[in-house]
Design an enzyme around this catalytic site. Structure first.
Site, short mmCIF file in Angstrom:
data_model
loop_
_atom_site.label_atom_id
_atom_site.label_comp_id
_atom_site.label_asym_id
_atom_site.label_seq_id
_atom_site.Cartn_x
_atom_site.Cartn_y
_atom_site.Cartn_z
N GLU B 49 0.83 -1.21 0.00
CA GLU B 49 0.00 0.00 0.00
C GLU B 49 0.87 1.26 0.00
O GLU B 49 0.55 2.23 -0.68
CB GLU B 49 -0.93 0.00 1.22
N ASN B 53 1.05 4.01 -3.04
CA ASN B 53 0.77 5.42 -2.77
C ASN B 53 1.89 6.32 -3.29
O ASN B 53 1.64 7.35 -3.89
CB ASN B 53 0.57 5.66 -1.28
N ARG B 102 -8.52 4.64 -10.64
CA ARG B 102 -9.59 3.88 -9.99
C ARG B 102 -10.09 2.75 -10.87
O ARG B 102 -10.42 1.67 -10.38
CB ARG B 102 -10.77 4.78 -9.68
N1 LIG Z 1 2.52 9.34 -0.47
C1 LIG Z 1 1.47 10.16 -0.61
N2 LIG Z 1 1.62 11.41 -1.13
C2 LIG Z 1 0.58 12.25 -1.27
N3 LIG Z 1 -0.69 11.94 -0.91
C3 LIG Z 1 -0.90 10.72 -0.39
C4 LIG Z 1 0.14 9.78 -0.21
N4 LIG Z 1 -0.38 8.66 0.35
C5 LIG Z 1 -1.69 8.90 0.52
N5 LIG Z 1 -2.02 10.15 0.08
C6 LIG Z 1 -3.35 10.78 0.11
O1 LIG Z 1 -4.17 10.07 1.02
C7 LIG Z 1 -5.32 9.54 0.32
C8 LIG Z 1 -5.72 8.21 0.92
O2 LIG Z 1 -4.71 7.21 0.69
P1 LIG Z 1 -5.11 5.70 0.68
O3 LIG Z 1 -5.81 5.37 1.94
O4 LIG Z 1 -3.89 4.91 0.34
O5 LIG Z 1 -6.17 5.59 -0.48
P2 LIG Z 1 -5.98 5.60 -2.08
O6 LIG Z 1 -4.53 5.39 -2.37
O7 LIG Z 1 -6.82 4.47 -2.53
O8 LIG Z 1 -6.46 6.94 -2.56
C9 LIG Z 1 -4.90 9.50 -1.13
O9 LIG Z 1 -5.99 9.50 -2.02
C10 LIG Z 1 -4.05 10.75 -1.23
O10 LIG Z 1 -4.86 11.90 -1.34
MG LIG Z 2 -3.43 3.97 -1.53
#
Ligand SMILES: Nc1ncnc2c1ncn2[C@@H]1O[C@H](COP(=O)(O)OP(=O)(O)O)[C@@H](O)[C@H]1O
Ligand SMILES: [Mg+2]
Lengths: 109, 140
Positions: B49, B53, B102
């Site tokens: 995960e 990200n 998505r």
């Molecule tokens: N490394 C990162 N850099 C910038 N924003 C991040 C990062 N990790 C997470 N985010 C932000 O947090 C939100 C939630 O992350 P996550 O729970 O992994 O869901 P997803 O990746 O499915 O969107 C992301 O949509 C993004 O806006």
């Molecule tokens: Mg994610």
């Protein structure tokens, strides 16, 4: 039961040259990769409509038995190549995801 | 293991096809070291995960794993946009992932909650405009 035995029982098409000797003990379906990563169990057969190359990493990391693509959906060559490189078994079927889950559950129980 | 083992990977942000590669390699090492399946599973889910990200939200970064006698530490570092509201980002279902991502099955807003659930210890340091450092610790 091995993936090869499951394939024979359900008439699944082996899409990869990967040896289909892995053990299969359950079935899981879902198309949200995060959800599959954390909820599918080791040795589950995973039924998904995704055919892009990222499904291979999910199967490796979650230690899934195989990936089954339903409804005759075509799979990208890059995905098959990646699966073979990683020892992941990909199968195809004309059944729907729901039918596959029901049939797999039936033969495993 | 008397010494610690260290692994380091670049996470290219422009190639989604490689997403998960670093985590897969770390996981292989964990299995080779004979760590408990539960430890391997927890680490695998959490670091996957974090890796995803860094690639989809931050244009790539690095993943470093250290394994010693008592724990696995995975640090995923990026120089992306950072997370403005971490509490909001931690909520299940919250995602800013674009539609295209998505459609591939990413962006369910489950990544951060999944990390929290699977890591024994999760630390997220993030600064808007500077980047994010995610540290995942799983005890053996
Ligand atoms: N490394 C990162 N850099 C910038 N924003 C991040 C990062 N990790 C997470 N985010 C932000 O947090 C939100 C939630 O992350 P996550 O729970 O992994 O869901 P997803 O990746 O499915 O969107 C992301 O949509 C993004 O806006
Ligand atoms: Mg994610």
């Amino acid at each position: 039961m091995t993936v090869a035995e499951l394939a024979t029982k359900l008439n699944l098409r082996l899409l990869t040259k990967t040896e289909a000797t892995k053990k299969v003990t359950g079935v899981y379906t879902g198309d949200l990769l995060s959800w599959v990563m954390s909820h599918a169990k080791k040795n589950d057969a995973w039924v998904t409509v995704h055919t892009h190359v990222n499904i291979v990493a999910v199967a490796v990391l979650a230690e899934l038995a195989c990936i089954i693509i339903p409804e005759g959906i075509a799979v990208e060559a890059a995905t098959l190549a990646k699966a073979e490189a990683e020892g992941v078994i990909l199968l195809g079927s004309d059944l729907t995801a729901a039918e596959l889950c029901w049939r797999i559950y039936e033969v495993l129980h | 293991m008397s010494k610690s083992i260290q692994l380091h990977f670049e996470l290219p942000g422009n190639d989604l096809a490689l997403a998960g590669e670093a985590s897969s390699k770390v996981k292989k090492t964990l299995n080779q070291l004979g760590l408990k399946p539960a430890v391997v599973k927890k680490t695998a889910v959490a670091m996957y995960e974090a890796e995803i990200n860094a690639i989809i939200h931050a244009g790539g970064g690095t993943l470093a794993a250290t394994i010693d006698q008592e724990k696995v530490v995975v640090v995923v570092r990026d120089q992306g946009p950072g997370i403005a509201d971490l509490e909001l980002a931690m909520q299940e279902g919250y995602s800013t992932a674009p539609e295209k991502i998505r459609e591939m099955g990413f962006g369910a807003g489950m990544g951060l909650p999944n990390m929290k659930r699977h890591a024994d210890l999760l630390e997220i340091e993030s600064a808007v405009g500077q980047g994010t450092v995610v540290t995942i610790i799983v005890y053996l």
